[in-house]
Design a protein around this motif. Structure first.
Motif, PDB file in Angstrom:
ATOM      1  N   TYR A   1      -3.969 -12.398  25.520  1.00 45.00           N
ATOM      2  CA  TYR A   1      -3.078 -13.472  25.048  1.00 45.00           C
ATOM      3  C   TYR A   1      -1.657 -13.301  25.575  1.00 45.00           C
ATOM      4  N   THR A   2      -1.422 -12.268  26.383  1.00 39.88           N
ATOM      5  CA  THR A   2      -0.055 -12.048  26.856  1.00 39.88           C
ATOM      6  C   THR A   2       0.145 -12.641  28.254  1.00 39.88           C
ATOM      7  N   ALA A   3       1.414 -12.738  28.663  1.00 35.40           N
ATOM      8  CA  ALA A   3       1.733 -13.405  29.940  1.00 35.40           C
ATOM      9  C   ALA A   3       1.265 -12.570  31.128  1.00 35.40           C
ATOM     10  N   ASP A   4       1.488 -11.244  31.062  1.00 36.53           N
ATOM     11  CA  ASP A   4       1.182 -10.385  32.203  1.00 36.53           C
ATOM     12  C   ASP A   4       0.520  -9.096  31.674  1.00 36.53           C
ATOM     13  N   ALA A   5      -0.798  -9.119  31.638  1.00 35.94           N
ATOM     14  CA  ALA A   5      -1.543  -7.999  31.043  1.00 35.94           C
ATOM     15  C   ALA A   5      -1.315  -6.700  31.823  1.00 35.94           C
ATOM     16  N   LYS A   6      -1.130  -6.818  33.144  1.00 35.40           N
ATOM     17  CA  LYS A   6      -0.942  -5.621  33.963  1.00 35.40           C
ATOM     18  C   LYS A   6       0.365  -4.919  33.552  1.00 35.40           C
ATOM     19  N   LYS A   7       1.376  -5.737  33.272  1.00 29.07           N
ATOM     20  CA  LYS A   7       2.673  -5.184  32.862  1.00 29.07           C
ATOM     21  C   LYS A   7       2.531  -4.488  31.503  1.00 29.07           C
ATOM     22  N   MET A   8       1.740  -5.091  30.602  1.00 31.56           N
ATOM     23  CA  MET A   8       1.543  -4.474  29.284  1.00 31.56           C
ATOM     24  C   MET A   8       0.845  -3.118  29.440  1.00 31.56           C
ATOM     25  N   ILE A   9      -0.130  -3.054  30.341  1.00 33.04           N
ATOM     26  CA  ILE A   9      -0.828  -1.784  30.574  1.00 33.04           C
ATOM     27  C   ILE A   9       0.133  -0.751  31.164  1.00 33.04           C
ATOM     28  N   GLU A  10       0.988  -1.163  32.090  1.00 33.66           N
ATOM     29  CA  GLU A  10       1.961  -0.217  32.679  1.00 33.66           C
ATOM     30  C   GLU A  10       2.889   0.332  31.599  1.00 33.66           C
ATOM     31  N   GLU A  11       3.295  -0.552  30.672  1.00 31.60           N
ATOM     32  CA  GLU A  11       4.162  -0.114  29.584  1.00 31.60           C
ATOM     33  C   GLU A  11       3.421   0.825  28.626  1.00 31.60           C
ATOM     34  N   ALA A  12       2.175   0.481  28.330  1.00 30.26           N
ATOM     35  CA  ALA A  12       1.370   1.339  27.443  1.00 30.26           C
ATOM     36  C   ALA A  12       1.254   2.732  28.069  1.00 30.26           C
ATOM     37  N   PHE A  13       1.018   2.760  29.371  1.00 33.95           N
ATOM     38  CA  PHE A  13       0.890   4.029  30.096  1.00 33.95           C
ATOM     39  C   PHE A  13       2.208   4.814  30.007  1.00 33.95           C
ATOM     40  N   ARG A  14       3.308   4.125  30.213  1.00 31.15           N
ATOM     41  CA  ARG A  14       4.629   4.786  30.227  1.00 31.15           C
ATOM     42  C   ARG A  14       4.928   5.453  28.884  1.00 31.15           C
TER      43      ARG A  14
ATOM     44  N   LEU B   1       0.818  -1.224   0.000  1.00 31.57           N
ATOM     45  CA  LEU B   1       0.000   0.000   0.000  1.00 31.57           C
ATOM     46  C   LEU B   1       0.846   1.266   0.000  1.00 31.57           C
ATOM     47  N   ASN B   2       2.179   1.036   0.020  1.00 30.91           N
ATOM     48  CA  ASN B   2       3.096   2.173  -0.010  1.00 30.91           C
ATOM     49  C   ASN B   2       2.890   3.129   1.165  1.00 30.91           C
ATOM     50  N   ILE B   3       2.653   2.557   2.325  1.00 31.16           N
ATOM     51  CA  ILE B   3       2.465   3.363   3.540  1.00 31.16           C
ATOM     52  C   ILE B   3       3.660   3.094   4.457  1.00 31.16           C
ATOM     53  N   ASN B   4       4.227   4.144   5.013  1.00 34.88           N
ATOM     54  CA  ASN B   4       5.378   3.981   5.904  1.00 34.88           C
ATOM     55  C   ASN B   4       4.954   3.501   7.271  1.00 34.88           C
ATOM     56  N   ALA B   5       5.787   2.636   7.858  1.00 33.49           N
ATOM     57  CA  ALA B   5       5.512   2.192   9.235  1.00 33.49           C
ATOM     58  C   ALA B   5       6.801   1.688   9.840  1.00 33.49           C
ATOM     59  N   ASP B   6       6.915   1.878  11.143  1.00 33.10           N
ATOM     60  CA  ASP B   6       8.029   1.290  11.885  1.00 33.10           C
ATOM     61  C   ASP B   6       7.479  -0.007  12.481  1.00 33.10           C
ATOM     62  N   LEU B   7       7.950  -1.150  11.977  1.00 33.52           N
ATOM     63  CA  LEU B   7       7.401  -2.444  12.399  1.00 33.52           C
ATOM     64  C   LEU B   7       8.523  -3.283  13.005  1.00 33.52           C
ATOM     65  N   GLN B   8       8.327  -3.705  14.248  1.00 34.00           N
ATOM     66  CA  GLN B   8       9.412  -4.406  14.941  1.00 34.00           C
ATOM     67  C   GLN B   8       8.892  -5.577  15.755  1.00 34.00           C
ATOM     68  N   VAL B   9       9.734  -6.622  15.858  1.00 29.14           N
ATOM     69  CA  VAL B   9       9.449  -7.708  16.796  1.00 29.14           C
ATOM     70  C   VAL B   9       9.841  -7.165  18.171  1.00 29.14           C
ATOM     71  N   MET B  10       8.869  -7.079  19.062  1.00 28.58           N
ATOM     72  CA  MET B  10       9.141  -6.515  20.399  1.00 28.58           C
ATOM     73  C   MET B  10       8.066  -6.998  21.356  1.00 28.58           C
ATOM     74  N   ASP B  11       8.453  -7.107  22.617  1.00 28.47           N
ATOM     75  CA  ASP B  11       7.516  -7.525  23.658  1.00 28.47           C
ATOM     76  C   ASP B  11       6.780  -6.296  24.199  1.00 28.47           C
ATOM     77  N   GLY B  12       5.477  -6.326  24.117  1.00 28.61           N
ATOM     78  CA  GLY B  12       4.666  -5.198  24.597  1.00 28.61           C
ATOM     79  C   GLY B  12       4.709  -5.030  26.104  1.00 28.61           C
ATOM     80  N   GLU B  13       5.274  -6.000  26.797  1.00 28.87           N
ATOM     81  CA  GLU B  13       5.417  -5.860  28.258  1.00 28.87           C
ATOM     82  C   GLU B  13       6.752  -5.228  28.619  1.00 28.87           C
ATOM     83  N   ASN B  14       7.587  -5.023  27.629  1.00 26.86           N
ATOM     84  CA  ASN B  14       8.942  -4.536  27.893  1.00 26.86           C
ATOM     85  C   ASN B  14       9.445  -3.820  26.642  1.00 26.86           C
ATOM     86  N   MET B  15       8.949  -2.596  26.439  1.00 29.03           N
ATOM     87  CA  MET B  15       9.211  -1.929  25.164  1.00 29.03           C
ATOM     88  C   MET B  15      10.431  -1.023  25.251  1.00 29.03           C
TER      89      MET B  15
END
Ligand SMILES: C[S@@+](CC[C@H](N)C(=O)[O-])C[C@H]1O[C@@H](n2cnc3c(N)ncnc32)[C@H](O)[C@@H]1O
Length: 255
Positions: free
Chosen positions: A135-148, A103-117
């Motif tokens: 589906y993740t191991a520790d949803a609370k940790k993912m939310i803390e990372e999203a917040f950060r 689609l010729n759209i730019n994106a930064d795409l990476q293999v990364m853990d959402g609990e430890n970004m």
């Protein structure tokens, strides 16, 4: 189980599977393949573009955690957002890269853990995670990372499955299988539990969505009964009466 071991199992599971693959007829990774996945997704999840304004974030920095093949992220990108997508699965990220390049759209795409970004604090205007926290191991940790990584005033948008939703009821009573039932982690939440998970955010709003639509995957007697009777009868019930049984709990919160 030790968190790293579980994380490896989750990555391995999603490296072997592509969400909604069973619907695609075209070769995996072809342009048509992505078109089929996208058409199916937005037909099944009719609510999604109504509740998430994909085109409304022009110039904003969006992070999608667990972006899979990039089907939703492309929509943000097409609307002019500056998009970043991460996923534990390399298969998913390789596919997403192909979809964006078609689609010729730019994106930064990476293999990364959402609990430890690896992103700096206060980087994004929006963090989006649809069908990932469960589906993740520790949803609370993912939310803390999203917040950060969200900027102050930034918005979190996520979806988890409703433990009291109609599909969980069907799964238990009629032995209907849930998507990715065999995944290493598959959690469900009540509205109250999801609200608690989102407690770092302010102005939290939880909207139950995803009501029965005709299934393209179930055939035979089960398919006929589901598509004709169940979907038909469910549609007759006034929405306010069944609202709390929506299978998808869409959660919104502000940093
Ligand atoms: C059901 S799929 C959803 C994919 C996509 N969001 C969608 O709705 O089509 C779940 C995705 O979450 C990813 N995932 C699970 N745990 C993750 C984590 N800790 N960090 C990043 N991605 C994760 C999986 O690899 C998988 O691609």
């Amino acid at each position: 189980m030790n968190n790293n071991k579980l994380k490896n199992e989750i990555a391995e599971y999603w490296n072997q599977r592509i969400h909604d693959l069973e619907i695609a007829k075209s070769p995996v990774g072809s342009r048509e393949f992505f078109e089929e996945l996208s058409e199916y997704r937005f037909d099944k999840l009719r609510y999604l573009p109504k509740i998430v304004d994909f085109a409304g974030f022009k110039g904003k920095k969006i992070l999608e955690i667990g972006c899979g093949a990039g089907i939703d992220l492309v929509e943000f990108g097409a609307g002019g957002a500056i998009v970043t997508g991460i996923d534990l699965s390399k298969t998913a990220i390789d596919l997403a890269k192909k979809y964006f390049s078609y689609l010729n759209i730019n994106a930064d795409l990476q293999v990364m853990d959402g609990e430890n970004m690896s992103f700096e604090d206060n980087t994004f205007d929006v963090v989006y995670a649809h069908g990932v926290l469960q589906y993740t191991a520790d949803a609370k940790k993912m939310i803390e990372e999203a917040f950060r990584v969200l900027k102050p005033g930034g918005i979190f948008i996520g979806m988890v499955y409703n433990r009291k939703g109609w599909l969980n009821f069907m799964a238990r009573v009629f032995k209907v299988s849930l998507e990715h039932q065999d995944a290493p982690v598959l959690d469900k939440y009540t509205i109250e539990e999801f609200r608690e998970l989102l407690s770092p955010f302010k102005n939290v709003k939880i909207v139950p969505e995803r009501f029965p639509v005709k299934s393209r995957l179930h055939h035979g007697l089960k398919g006929i009964l589901f598509n004709t009777f169940f979907v038909g009868i469910f549609k007759l019930i006034p929405r306010p009466l069944v609202k709390k049984w929506g299978w998808h709990l869409m959660g919104f919160g502000e940093k």
